[in-house]
Motif scaffolding. Structure first.
Motif, PDB file in Angstrom:
ATOM      1  N   PRO A  63       0.789  -1.190  -0.013  1.00 51.45           N
ATOM      2  CA  PRO A  63       0.074  -0.116   0.097  1.00 51.45           C
ATOM      3  C   PRO A  63       0.851   1.209  -0.080  1.00 51.45           C
ATOM      4  CG  PRO A  63      -0.998  -1.517   1.446  1.00 51.45           C
ATOM      5  CD  PRO A  63       0.434  -2.306   0.940  1.00 51.45           C
ATOM      6  N   GLY A  64       1.949   1.212   0.715  1.00 54.20           N
ATOM      7  CA  GLY A  64       3.011   2.353   0.757  1.00 54.20           C
ATOM      8  C   GLY A  64       3.512   2.589  -0.486  1.00 54.20           C
ATOM      9  N   ALA A  65       3.723   1.646  -1.233  1.00 52.49           N
ATOM     10  CA  ALA A  65       4.552   1.733  -2.671  1.00 52.49           C
ATOM     11  C   ALA A  65       3.543   2.335  -3.559  1.00 52.49           C
ATOM     12  CB  ALA A  65       5.069   0.257  -2.980  1.00 52.49           C
ATOM     13  N   PHE A  66       2.293   1.740  -3.526  1.00 56.18           N
ATOM     14  CA  PHE A  66       1.219   2.495  -4.340  1.00 56.18           C
ATOM     15  C   PHE A  66       1.096   3.957  -3.907  1.00 56.18           C
ATOM     16  CE2 PHE A  66      -1.101  -1.656  -5.050  1.00 56.18           C
ATOM     17  CZ  PHE A  66      -0.116  -2.042  -6.011  1.00 56.18           C
ATOM     18  N   ARG A  67       1.143   4.284  -2.592  1.00 58.93           N
ATOM     19  CA  ARG A  67       0.831   5.834  -2.444  1.00 58.93           C
ATOM     20  C   ARG A  67       2.308   6.561  -3.064  1.00 58.93           C
ATOM     21  NH1 ARG A  67      -1.030   3.431   2.282  1.00 58.93           N
ATOM     22  NH2 ARG A  67       0.974   3.769   3.419  1.00 58.93           N
ATOM     23  N   GLN A  68       3.300   5.893  -2.953  1.00 59.11           N
ATOM     24  CA  GLN A  68       4.599   6.857  -3.470  1.00 59.11           C
ATOM     25  C   GLN A  68       4.508   6.833  -5.039  1.00 59.11           C
ATOM     26  OE1 GLN A  68       8.570   6.158  -1.782  1.00 59.11           O
ATOM     27  NE2 GLN A  68       7.545   4.526  -0.502  1.00 59.11           N
ATOM     28  N   ILE A  69       4.057   5.813  -5.553  1.00 52.35           N
ATOM     29  CA  ILE A  69       3.759   5.916  -7.078  1.00 52.35           C
ATOM     30  C   ILE A  69       2.752   6.920  -7.647  1.00 52.35           C
ATOM     31  CG2 ILE A  69       2.978   4.456  -8.996  1.00 52.35           C
ATOM     32  CD1 ILE A  69       4.384   2.055  -7.845  1.00 52.35           C
ATOM     33  N   HIS A  70       1.589   6.927  -6.597  1.00 48.38           N
ATOM     34  CA  HIS A  70       0.791   7.885  -6.889  1.00 48.38           C
ATOM     35  C   HIS A  70       1.256   9.299  -6.748  1.00 48.38           C
ATOM     36  CE1 HIS A  70      -2.985  10.497  -5.589  1.00 48.38           C
ATOM     37  NE2 HIS A  70      -3.433   9.841  -6.673  1.00 48.38           N
ATOM     38  N   GLN A  71       2.043   9.507  -5.698  1.00 52.18           N
ATOM     39  CA  GLN A  71       2.583  10.969  -5.310  1.00 52.18           C
ATOM     40  C   GLN A  71       3.485  11.349  -6.441  1.00 52.18           C
ATOM     41  OE1 GLN A  71       4.796  10.847  -1.778  1.00 52.18           O
ATOM     42  NE2 GLN A  71       4.812  13.042  -1.650  1.00 52.18           N
ATOM     43  N   VAL A  72       4.384  10.565  -7.034  1.00 50.91           N
ATOM     44  CA  VAL A  72       5.342  10.909  -8.034  1.00 50.91           C
ATOM     45  C   VAL A  72       4.738  11.304  -9.330  1.00 50.91           C
ATOM     46  CG1 VAL A  72       7.411   9.932  -6.622  1.00 50.91           C
ATOM     47  CG2 VAL A  72       6.145   8.508  -8.810  1.00 50.91           C
ATOM     48  N   LEU A  73       3.598  10.902  -9.648  1.00 52.41           N
ATOM     49  CA  LEU A  73       2.699  10.960 -11.019  1.00 52.41           C
ATOM     50  C   LEU A  73       2.376  12.506 -10.962  1.00 52.41           C
ATOM     51  CD1 LEU A  73       0.833   7.742 -11.582  1.00 52.41           C
ATOM     52  CD2 LEU A  73       2.500   8.653 -13.134  1.00 52.41           C
ATOM     53  N   LYS A  74       2.202  12.877 -12.162  1.00 53.30           N
ATOM     54  CA  LYS A  74       1.407  14.274 -12.257  1.00 53.30           C
ATOM     55  C   LYS A  74       0.090  14.183 -12.387  1.00 53.30           C
ATOM     56  CE  LYS A  74       5.174  16.068 -15.099  1.00 53.30           C
ATOM     57  NZ  LYS A  74       5.457  16.775 -16.614  1.00 53.30           N
ATOM     58  N   PRO A  75      -0.794  14.933 -11.950  1.00 45.60           N
ATOM     59  CA  PRO A  75      -2.087  14.801 -12.282  1.00 45.60           C
ATOM     60  C   PRO A  75      -2.594  14.194 -13.815  1.00 45.60           C
ATOM     61  CG  PRO A  75      -1.901  16.668 -11.010  1.00 45.60           C
ATOM     62  CD  PRO A  75      -0.395  16.302 -11.384  1.00 45.60           C
ATOM     63  N   ASP A  76      -3.390  13.355 -13.976  1.00 50.72           N
ATOM     64  CA  ASP A  76      -3.907  12.690 -15.102  1.00 50.72           C
ATOM     65  C   ASP A  76      -2.770  11.774 -15.723  1.00 50.72           C
ATOM     66  OD1 ASP A  76      -5.720  12.270 -16.976  1.00 50.72           O
ATOM     67  OD2 ASP A  76      -4.878  13.521 -18.492  1.00 50.72           O
ATOM     68  N   GLY A  77      -1.763  11.593 -14.606  1.00 47.03           N
ATOM     69  CA  GLY A  77      -0.746  10.691 -15.051  1.00 47.03           C
ATOM     70  C   GLY A  77      -1.124   9.306 -14.916  1.00 47.03           C
ATOM     71  N   VAL A  78      -0.321   8.200 -15.519  1.00 43.82           N
ATOM     72  CA  VAL A  78      -1.000   6.947 -15.504  1.00 43.82           C
ATOM     73  C   VAL A  78       0.042   5.813 -14.670  1.00 43.82           C
ATOM     74  CG1 VAL A  78      -0.701   6.249 -17.889  1.00 43.82           C
ATOM     75  CG2 VAL A  78      -2.575   4.864 -16.542  1.00 43.82           C
ATOM     76  N   PHE A  79      -0.449   5.115 -13.760  1.00 41.26           N
ATOM     77  CA  PHE A  79       0.348   3.641 -13.484  1.00 41.26           C
ATOM     78  C   PHE A  79      -0.083   2.378 -14.282  1.00 41.26           C
ATOM     79  CE2 PHE A  79       1.023   0.363 -10.139  1.00 41.26           C
ATOM     80  CZ  PHE A  79       1.905   0.182 -10.546  1.00 41.26           C
ATOM     81  N   ILE A  80       1.135   1.874 -14.977  1.00 47.74           N
ATOM     82  CA  ILE A  80       0.539   0.872 -15.405  1.00 47.74           C
ATOM     83  C   ILE A  80       1.629  -0.561 -14.905  1.00 47.74           C
ATOM     84  CG2 ILE A  80       0.421  -0.620 -17.687  1.00 47.74           C
ATOM     85  CD1 ILE A  80      -0.137   2.077 -19.036  1.00 47.74           C
ATOM     86  N   GLY A  81       1.140  -1.378 -14.308  1.00 52.29           N
ATOM     87  CA  GLY A  81       1.880  -2.447 -13.553  1.00 52.29           C
ATOM     88  C   GLY A  81       1.547  -3.748 -13.859  1.00 52.29           C
ATOM     89  N   ALA A  82       2.437  -4.703 -13.614  1.00 53.83           N
ATOM     90  CA  ALA A  82       2.190  -6.280 -13.464  1.00 53.83           C
ATOM     91  C   ALA A  82       2.928  -6.836 -12.548  1.00 53.83           C
ATOM     92  CB  ALA A  82       2.625  -6.636 -14.860  1.00 53.83           C
ATOM     93  N   MET A  83       2.137  -7.743 -11.703  1.00 49.59           N
ATOM     94  CA  MET A  83       2.775  -8.391 -10.736  1.00 49.59           C
ATOM     95  C   MET A  83       2.401  -9.950 -10.487  1.00 49.59           C
ATOM     96  SD  MET A  83       0.946  -6.383  -7.409  1.00 49.59           S
ATOM     97  CE  MET A  83       1.993  -7.573  -6.185  1.00 49.59           C
ATOM     98  N   VAL A  84       3.030 -10.882  -9.883  1.00 45.88           N
ATOM     99  CA  VAL A  84       2.701 -12.225  -9.869  1.00 45.88           C
ATOM    100  C   VAL A  84       1.466 -12.042  -8.664  1.00 45.88           C
ATOM    101  CG1 VAL A  84       4.709 -13.133 -10.709  1.00 45.88           C
ATOM    102  CG2 VAL A  84       4.287 -12.756  -8.454  1.00 45.88           C
TER     103      VAL A  84
END
Length: 332
Positions: free
Chosen positions: A152-173
């Motif tokens: 959850p903390g990693a997702f929050r950090q990714i959200h923080q470094v994104l610009k508004p209207d930025g997108v996160f695209i990820g893959a995990m097992v």
């Protein structure tokens, strides 16, 4: 005072379990991150390390396809836990103009694959991103986040470094990954040693992923499941390739040794329960793909509750109205 070897092992497991359950600032401490770094350093320094890249290359290609589906040019992107840059080789500079690569292993970054766009390498732990808020237009991550203690903390950090209207695209097992290996080892240990210890890392369930992304602040979420099945000569080859990928277990409560008899029994169980007619055995990797956007005022928003001007009860009348209109037309 005499202490048996079995008692010492039990004490060691209890210590590891206590350490794994201890929290740092409220976050679970399940994985030994220094151990994971050592595993990735060793794997990436192998002379034939490329032969173990098949899974990461395949998932990286499928994740890149999702980037192309967005139909947008991203001036600045970040790949979190990039390894040897398995996504970038499938992208071009018309989609991503500049790319930052981060990984816990400097050896992986040194041996990264070539790509079209300019890249900048930063040795950094996925749990502590060293970037300012609102920096990137796109954040990517492939087959790295399942080793994170505080997801959850990693997702929050990714959200923080994104610009508004930025997108996160990820893959995990996902949670069903390597179920053949897990079941075979557990059955063999129960038979030979009277109990079993975890040998396969705990993975995130798909049912939890959407909630975690939503709690981190992402919207317009998409989560889907893919399955990659690889066939091997036997169980020992499965374990050897996992080691070559840098994907050996690094949980604090892992069992450090497997008895030879247990390994042989597990290999026999694996082949008996899951073996193919040609003598090979499958290993299943469940891949969870996720897309989440950082909110912006330009994004489409759901209509307000109660703003609909048509009732669901009226939908059943549409067919009757169409039939009545058709009959009227025929008469005229």
């Amino acid at each position: 005072m005499s202490v048996s070897v079995k008692s010492l092992r039990s004490l060691r497991c209890l210590w590891r379990g206590w350490r794994g359950l201890s929290s740092q600032r409220g976050a679970m401490n399940v994985f030994d991150r220094s151990m994971k770094r050592s595993q990735k350093q060793w794997a990436s320094s192998l002379l034939d390390s490329d032969k173990y890249d098949y899974l990461r290359d395949e998932v990286g290609s499928r994740l890149a396809d999702r980037v192309y589906d967005v139909s947008r040019t991203f001036p600045l992107a970040l790949d979190v836990g990039c390894g040897k840059s398995h996504i970038a080789e499938h992208l071009n500079k018309d989609i991503v103009e500049r790319l930052f690569l981060t990984d816990i292993s400097d050896s992986s970054l040194r041996n990264r694959k070539k790509c079209e766009m300019p890249t900048h390498c930063v040795v950094a732990d996925e749990e502590f991103l060293p970037f300012k808020e609102n920096t990137f237009d796109l954040v990517l991550s492939s087959l790295s986040l399942h080793w994170i203690n505080d997801l959850p903390g990693a997702f929050r950090q990714i959200h923080q470094v994104l610009k508004p209207d930025g997108v996160f695209i990820g893959a995990m097992v996902g949670g069903e990954t390597l179920y053949e290996l897990r079941c075979s080892l557990q059955l063999a240990e129960l038979e030979r040693e009277g109990g079993f210890a975890p040998h396969i890392s705990p993975y995130t369930a798909v049912t939890d992923l959407g909630n975690l992304l939503g709690q981190a602040g992402f919207n317009m979420l998409t989560v889907d499941i893919d399955e990659v099945q690889v066939h091997y000569p036997g169980m020992l080859e499965v374990m050897s390739d996992l080691k070559g990928m840098g994907e050996s277990n690094c949980a604090w409560n892992r069992k450090s040794l497997l008895h030879r008899d247990t390994i042989l029994a597990a290999a026999a169980i694996y082949k008996e329960m899951y073996g193919n007619e040609d003598g090979s055995v499958p290993a299943t990797f469940q891949i969870l793909y996720m897309i989440g956007w950082k909110p912006h005022e330009s994004q489409a928003k759901p209509a307000k509750r109660g703003s609909a001007n048509v009732s669901f009860a009226d939908l059943s009348k549409i067919g009757k109205l169409q039939t009545h209109h058709q009959k009227t037309s025929e008469k005229s």
